[in-house]
Design a protein around this motif. Structure first.
Motif, short mmCIF file in Angstrom:
data_model
loop_
_atom_site.label_atom_id
_atom_site.label_comp_id
_atom_site.label_asym_id
_atom_site.label_seq_id
_atom_site.Cartn_x
_atom_site.Cartn_y
_atom_site.Cartn_z
N SER A 181 0.82 -1.20 0.00
CA SER A 181 0.00 0.00 0.00
C SER A 181 0.86 1.26 0.00
O SER A 181 1.83 1.37 0.75
CB SER A 181 -0.91 0.01 1.23
N LYS A 182 0.49 2.20 -0.82
CA LYS A 182 1.13 3.52 -0.83
C LYS A 182 0.30 4.54 -0.07
O LYS A 182 0.69 5.70 0.07
CB LYS A 182 1.31 4.01 -2.27
N ASP A 183 -0.83 4.08 0.43
CA ASP A 183 -1.76 4.94 1.17
C ASP A 183 -1.57 4.69 2.66
O ASP A 183 -1.77 3.56 3.13
CB ASP A 183 -3.19 4.63 0.74
N PRO A 184 -1.19 5.70 3.44
CA PRO A 184 -0.97 5.48 4.89
C PRO A 184 -2.23 5.14 5.67
O PRO A 184 -2.15 4.79 6.84
CB PRO A 184 -0.37 6.81 5.35
N SER A 185 -3.40 5.18 5.02
CA SER A 185 -4.65 4.92 5.74
C SER A 185 -5.00 3.43 5.81
O SER A 185 -5.92 3.05 6.53
CB SER A 185 -5.81 5.68 5.10
N PHE A 186 -4.30 2.58 5.04
CA PHE A 186 -4.64 1.16 5.11
C PHE A 186 -3.44 0.30 4.72
O PHE A 186 -2.53 0.74 4.01
CB PHE A 186 -5.84 0.82 4.22
N HIS A 187 -3.46 -0.95 5.21
CA HIS A 187 -2.44 -1.94 4.89
C HIS A 187 -2.83 -2.72 3.64
O HIS A 187 -4.01 -2.94 3.35
CB HIS A 187 -2.30 -2.96 6.03
N ASP A 188 -1.84 -3.20 2.93
CA ASP A 188 -2.02 -4.17 1.86
C ASP A 188 -0.78 -5.05 1.82
O ASP A 188 0.05 -4.96 0.93
CB ASP A 188 -2.24 -3.47 0.51
N LEU A 210 0.94 -14.82 0.28
CA LEU A 210 -0.41 -14.68 0.83
C LEU A 210 -0.81 -13.21 0.80
O LEU A 210 -0.09 -12.35 1.32
CB LEU A 210 -0.49 -15.20 2.27
N SER A 211 -1.97 -12.93 0.22
CA SER A 211 -2.50 -11.57 0.20
C SER A 211 -3.26 -11.34 1.50
O SER A 211 -4.49 -11.43 1.57
CB SER A 211 -3.43 -11.39 -1.02
N TYR A 212 -2.51 -11.03 2.55
CA TYR A 212 -3.02 -11.11 3.92
C TYR A 212 -4.13 -10.13 4.24
O TYR A 212 -5.13 -10.49 4.86
CB TYR A 212 -1.86 -10.93 4.90
N ASP A 213 -3.97 -8.87 3.86
CA ASP A 213 -5.00 -7.88 4.21
C ASP A 213 -6.20 -7.96 3.29
O ASP A 213 -7.34 -8.05 3.74
CB ASP A 213 -4.39 -6.47 4.18
N ASN A 214 -5.96 -7.91 1.98
CA ASN A 214 -7.05 -7.88 1.02
C ASN A 214 -7.96 -9.09 1.14
O ASN A 214 -9.18 -8.96 1.02
CB ASN A 214 -6.48 -7.79 -0.40
N GLU A 215 -7.39 -10.26 1.40
CA GLU A 215 -8.18 -11.48 1.41
C GLU A 215 -8.15 -12.19 2.76
O GLU A 215 -8.52 -13.37 2.86
CB GLU A 215 -7.69 -12.39 0.28
#
Length: 323
Positions: free
Chosen positions: A58-65, A100-105
């Motif tokens: 994530s390039k957005d500090p408001s959420f993890h990816d 593993l796409s941990y946050d998104n999924e």
């Protein structure tokens, strides 16, 4: 090798950013527990364990990816609902069997499930190409053990052992589908009383899943990461979910977008046709827009954004969720 304690595992995941608070995103109310899948070494443990790496995309500090590799100590991350209703879902993130796409999924799916009163268990499963023996069975071993552990701890988490679903995404959908069709297959030597419990999910939800590893529309990366680049045709067919449907396959929910440029919708169509041929309960939602890997991030105007509501309704009709 000494068996790691629960405290050691928790500390390790926290250090890797797995258990930290998201940046600006509300966390599930009751926090998380961690259940290691295996009391000692996992089956087929290599001499040198893979090293866990967490990549923040994530390039957005408001959420993890975050994506994860190097799962040396597979586990279930437990996200409890504030008002649990007895249902549970084991979440299986995708990533082409290469990460593993941990946050998104994982985490993002746990939040909407928790809001519906469903206890979520995020499966951190081993990646087959990281040195484990019997690579093609490694993820399924973890999925079977994970489902059995959820049932073994049903009382602890206030869930009903006959209301446990699996929900998988992309390659995680292939693993969830494999669990649904190969739940009774012996993939490892039983080690304790937990392994006497059934690994069959009461419902399987597969979202933009990889299904076939032998048909022309397969996702080649997932196939090669799971089986190896030179797997023979019989191995590919054995690992193709649509060819494993039987009278014991649980109800299956499928959601896929026709504009998916990564995993063609023909994967879901093939499994749906197999379920119909076997006279097994199944529901398919084919959307014209959504692409791949959308999780719960699609804007409301995108047709595929409604899939969680549709899944919850189907789970309620199957008696797994509460209506």
């Amino acid at each position: 090798m000494m068996t790691p304690s629960r405290r050691t595992l928790l500390t390790g995941f926290a250090a890797a950013g797995m258990m930290s608070a998201s940046r600006g995103i509300a966390q599930p109310t009751a926090g998380a527990d961690l259940l290691p899948l295996w009391p000692g070494k996992a089956p087929g443990t290599p001499a040198t364990l893979p090293v866990r790496k967490v990549n923040e995309r994530s390039k957005d500090p408001s959420f993890h990816d975050r994506s994860i590799t190097g799962i040396a100590q597979p586990a279930l991350i437990v996200r409890r609902a504030a008002n649990p209703n007895g249902a549970a879902v084991m979440l299986v993130p995708g990533g082409g069997y290469g990460f593993l796409s941990y946050d998104n999924e994982g985490e993002e799916q746990a939040r909407w499930l928790n809001a519906r009163g469903v206890t979520a268990f995020i499966l951190l499963y081993r990646l087959p190409g990281e040195g484990w023996a019997d690579r093609s069975l490694v993820p399924l071993q973890d999925a079977q053990r994970g489902m059995r552990l959820i049932r073994a701890h049903a009382g602890r988490f206030g869930i009903e052992a006959n209301r446990v679903a699996v929900l998988g995404f992309s390659a995680g959908g292939h693993l969830a589908g494999s669990l649904a069709t190969r739940h009774a297959e012996p993939t490892y030597t039983a080690i304790d009383s937990t392994d006497r419990l059934p690994a069959r999910p009461d419902l399987a939800g597969l979202i933009y899943p990889v299904v076939s590893l032998s048909a022309p529309f397969t996702h080649g990366g997932s196939r090669d990461n799971l089986l190896g680049a030179n797997a023979d045709d019989s191995s590919r067919k054995r690992a193709s979910v649509e060819l494993g449907v039987t009278e014991t396959t649980p109800p299956i929910f499928l959601a896929h977008a026709s504009d998916d440029g990564t995993v063609p919708i023909q994967n879901s169509l093939a499994l749906y046709q197999a379920m119909l041929a076997a006279k097994r309960p199944a529901e398919l939602h084919a959307f014209d827009q959504g692409g791949h890997g959308f999780g719960v991030r699609l804007a409301a105007e995108k047709p595929a954004s409604i899939w969680p509501t549709l899944f919850a309704a189907y789970a309620a009709r199957q008696g797994v969720f509460r209506a």
